[in-house]
Design an enzyme around this catalytic site. Structure first.
Site, short mmCIF file in Angstrom:
data_model
loop_
_atom_site.label_atom_id
_atom_site.label_comp_id
_atom_site.label_asym_id
_atom_site.label_seq_id
_atom_site.Cartn_x
_atom_site.Cartn_y
_atom_site.Cartn_z
N ASP A 67 0.81 -1.21 0.00
CA ASP A 67 0.00 0.00 0.00
C ASP A 67 0.85 1.27 0.00
OD1 ASP A 67 0.94 -0.45 2.58
OD2 ASP A 67 -1.02 -0.59 3.52
N ASN A 136 -7.75 -2.78 14.15
CA ASN A 136 -9.15 -3.10 13.80
C ASN A 136 -9.21 -4.31 12.86
OD1 ASN A 136 -8.18 -2.02 11.47
ND2 ASN A 136 -9.56 -0.27 11.40
N HIS A 138 -7.32 -4.65 10.14
CA HIS A 138 -7.02 -4.38 8.72
C HIS A 138 -5.70 -5.02 8.30
CE1 HIS A 138 -5.02 -0.24 9.68
NE2 HIS A 138 -4.06 -1.05 9.32
N GLU A 143 -9.83 -1.91 5.30
CA GLU A 143 -10.48 -1.62 6.57
C GLU A 143 -11.69 -2.54 6.78
OE1 GLU A 143 -9.01 0.26 8.56
OE2 GLU A 143 -8.52 2.24 7.80
C1 GLP Z 1 -0.73 0.50 8.73
C2 GLP Z 1 -0.35 -0.25 7.44
C3 GLP Z 1 -0.53 -1.72 7.58
C4 GLP Z 1 0.09 -2.18 8.89
C5 GLP Z 1 -0.73 -1.63 10.04
C6 GLP Z 1 -0.20 -2.02 11.42
O1 GLP Z 1 -1.93 1.20 8.67
N1 GLP Z 1 -1.06 0.19 6.27
O2 GLP Z 1 0.06 -2.39 6.47
O3 GLP Z 1 0.10 -3.56 8.97
O4 GLP Z 1 -0.82 -0.23 9.94
O5 GLP Z 1 0.88 -1.22 11.77
P1 GLP Z 1 1.83 -1.50 12.98
O6 GLP Z 1 2.69 -2.63 12.58
O7 GLP Z 1 2.62 -0.23 13.13
O8 GLP Z 1 0.97 -1.79 14.16
#
Ligand code: GLP
Length: 243
Positions: A67, A136, A138, A143
């Site tokens: 992404d 959440n 995702h 989402e």
């Molecule tokens: C972001 C990214 C995701 C990632 C998620 C969790 O929004 N788009 O790809 O997995 O958050 O992030 P973290 O690893 O910092 O908890």
């Protein structure tokens, strides 16, 4: 779904890096699907160390990232392009022309998403997709409520995600409101999936995503239907899971 319990964040990172490294050794010209967020940083650091020791070679590897924020230029230190260069690409011998992310500066969402999806197909699909897990549920930026059949698309980020990601920006107002992300269908087409999770704050969502019902309200729950998923999570993240 195989679940590996790691002692802590460092152990999780080493185990994940081992799995990625095994993929690269077994198929030197593999397509790695990569992820951002704080969770995979330790795995990338470990891969860099092994590269420096001469234990892993990225010269034939191709990468596609999950992404990218829409509207952030690549020079912005919060763009995922910047993140990937900072944490991995500039520190190993992957060829710049073999690294791919959605182009957040392309305003035409339909055009950019079609380009990215076609690119993934042209590479022959993803051999190993690395994922993190949002609070959440995702994955990428898919989402809760996202249709399971979606390919790469443009999403409106939810308040919870903007809140969680604002720590990286000067304020919540600076967090982009939209992003391009591989869809659930794109992710599910990867031959293998590796998801890394760390910390007690993820314990509730880990229990729901990997041990609860498969539902679009928890996007990561669909991974239970994939034939080759490895979860590497630390004890804290697994503290509410029945295992
Ligand atoms: C972001 C990214 C995701 C990632 C998620 C969790 O929004 N788009 O790809 O997995 O958050 O992030 P973290 O690893 O910092 O908890």
């Amino acid at each position: 779904m195989k679940i590996y319990k790691a002692k802590d964040y460092n152990d999780m990172s080493r185990k994940a890096a081992n799995i990625i490294s095994a993929q690269v050794i077994m198929k030197p010209d593999c397509v790695l699907g990569l992820a951002t967020g704080s969770t995979p940083v330790g795995a990338y650091q470990q891969l860099v160390k092994w590269y420096e020791k001469g234990d892993i070679d990225f010269s034939e590897v191709k990468t596609v990232n999950l992404d990218e924020y829409k509207g952030l230029p690549i020079e912005n230190d919060q763009s995922y392009y910047y993140f990937m260069h900072e944490n991995l690409f500039d520190k190993v011998n992957v060829k710049p022309e073999n690294t791919n992310l959605p182009n957040g500066m392309e305003p035409d969402a339909e055009k950019e998403c079609a380009r990215y999806e076609a690119l993934i197909q042209s590479l022959g699909g993803v051999d190993l997709q690395l994922l993190g897990l949002g609070h959440n549920g995702h994955i990428g930026f898919n989402e809760p409520g996202a249709a399971f059949e979606k390919e790469t698309h443009c999403v409106d980020l939810q308040e919870r995600t903007i809140e969680a990601n604002k720590r990286f920006f000067a304020s919540a107002d600076d967090v982009p409101r939209q992003a391009y992300t591989m869809g659930i269908k794109t992710i599910m087409m990867a031959k293998k999936i590796l998801i890394v999770v760390s910390g007690e704050d993820k314990a509730d969502i880990v229990a729901k995503a990997f041990f609860g019902p498969v539902t679009p309200s928890v996007p990561a729950s669909i991974l239970q239907m994939h034939p080759d998923v490895t979860v590497v999570a630390d004890e804290a993240a697994l503290s509410k899971a029945p295992c």
